[in-house]
Design a protein around this motif. Sequence first.
Motif, PDB file in Angstrom:
ATOM      1  N   THR A  67      45.539  27.060  42.314  1.00  0.00           N
ATOM      2  CA  THR A  67      44.911  27.175  43.914  1.00  0.00           C
ATOM      3  C   THR A  67      43.874  26.040  43.932  1.00  0.00           C
ATOM      4  O   THR A  67      42.947  26.117  43.078  1.00  0.00           O
ATOM      5  CB  THR A  67      44.310  28.554  43.839  1.00  0.00           C
ATOM      6  N   ILE A 103      45.148  35.627  42.006  1.00  0.00           N
ATOM      7  CA  ILE A 103      45.348  34.108  42.145  1.00  0.00           C
ATOM      8  C   ILE A 103      45.624  33.598  40.558  1.00  0.00           C
ATOM      9  O   ILE A 103      44.942  34.272  39.541  1.00  0.00           O
ATOM     10  CB  ILE A 103      44.087  33.699  42.502  1.00  0.00           C
ATOM     11  N   MET A 139      42.596  28.661  39.139  1.00  0.00           N
ATOM     12  CA  MET A 139      41.836  28.096  40.264  1.00  0.00           C
ATOM     13  C   MET A 139      40.874  26.789  39.567  1.00  0.00           C
ATOM     14  O   MET A 139      39.820  27.042  39.108  1.00  0.00           O
ATOM     15  CB  MET A 139      40.919  28.900  41.074  1.00  0.00           C
ATOM     16  N   PHE A 187      39.012  39.016  47.164  1.00  0.00           N
ATOM     17  CA  PHE A 187      38.646  39.563  45.951  1.00  0.00           C
ATOM     18  C   PHE A 187      38.542  41.100  46.192  1.00  0.00           C
ATOM     19  O   PHE A 187      38.990  41.880  45.301  1.00  0.00           O
ATOM     20  CB  PHE A 187      37.244  38.885  45.544  1.00  0.00           C
ATOM     21  N   LEU A 213      32.696  39.791  43.900  1.00  0.00           N
ATOM     22  CA  LEU A 213      32.527  38.205  44.021  1.00  0.00           C
ATOM     23  C   LEU A 213      31.126  37.693  43.587  1.00  0.00           C
ATOM     24  O   LEU A 213      30.332  38.342  44.044  1.00  0.00           O
ATOM     25  CB  LEU A 213      32.996  37.727  45.255  1.00  0.00           C
ATOM     26  N   ASN A 223      34.562  34.063  40.819  1.00  0.00           N
ATOM     27  CA  ASN A 223      35.346  35.262  40.399  1.00  0.00           C
ATOM     28  C   ASN A 223      36.685  35.203  41.192  1.00  0.00           C
ATOM     29  O   ASN A 223      36.556  35.005  42.481  1.00  0.00           O
ATOM     30  CB  ASN A 223      34.757  36.524  40.253  1.00  0.00           C
ATOM     31  N   HIS A 224      37.805  35.455  40.608  1.00  0.00           N
ATOM     32  CA  HIS A 224      38.954  35.895  41.321  1.00  0.00           C
ATOM     33  C   HIS A 224      39.726  36.857  40.369  1.00  0.00           C
ATOM     34  O   HIS A 224      39.693  36.731  39.034  1.00  0.00           O
ATOM     35  CB  HIS A 224      39.666  34.600  41.691  1.00  0.00           C
ATOM     36  N   TRP A 225      40.642  37.670  41.175  1.00  0.00           N
ATOM     37  CA  TRP A 225      41.508  38.485  40.288  1.00  0.00           C
ATOM     38  C   TRP A 225      42.607  37.614  39.810  1.00  0.00           C
ATOM     39  O   TRP A 225      43.227  36.944  40.666  1.00  0.00           O
ATOM     40  CB  TRP A 225      41.992  39.714  41.063  1.00  0.00           C
ATOM     41  N   PHE A 273      37.305  34.158  50.455  1.00  0.00           N
ATOM     42  CA  PHE A 273      37.497  34.534  49.232  1.00  0.00           C
ATOM     43  C   PHE A 273      36.850  35.806  48.662  1.00  0.00           C
ATOM     44  O   PHE A 273      37.138  36.477  47.777  1.00  0.00           O
ATOM     45  CB  PHE A 273      37.288  33.523  48.102  1.00  0.00           C
TER      46      PHE A 273
END
Length: 218
Positions: A125, A103, A106, A97, A33, A66-68, A93
């Motif tokens: 999100t 997700i 966002m 992550f 993250l 960041n997010h997947w 988060f």
Amino acid sequence: MHIARRCAALALGLGLALGLLPGHAPAADAPRLAATVRDVPGEKLGASHGPGCPVPPQRLRLITMNHWGFDGRVHRGELIVHQDMVRPVLRVFREIFDERFPIRRMRVMAEYDGSDARAMADDNTSAFNCRRVTGDAGHLSRHSYGDAVDINPLENPYVDRSGAVHPPAAGRHLERDPAAEGLIMPGDAVTRAMESAGWQWGGHWSPPDYQHFSADGT
């Protein structure tokens, strides 16, 4: 003392930017993250904030992190939360992550002109949005205070008191299938992370709100 406090603040800011939150040391070769926190520019609030909102803009913060995604890749997203919620939200988060929970997207609610219906239909999100409760206009939503988050609304429907499903296309997910991607289930990475931060899940309500988490349980 002032110098010490400023150094500590700078160290925290650098840690947030690098994803190095307390107690977290990701492997050097693993995605991690990465988050930045700043005051919220007016264009990032847009129609999601207006006269009569319970939290002034200066008490809100924009988190970029960041997010997947559902494509198995790392994406960059944005959430707006109350300044007091920054640390717990980042901790949650980070854990999500690390577990590679997907997700869809966002984006801040200004990109949907503050429309919860449009954001849910887009599987967005989100956190802060000064508005009434969807399906219950007599009450102000906790999102108006910046201490609530909705995750993957299309996979995690909200059922209001009349029995209506929000968003409507999410009705197929009322039958909870733990194998389906992006669903939030009891004991999974999302609910464990939220519980560890002291946040409560609307999935336990009757009728349920599977997408919703809040700091005060409403």
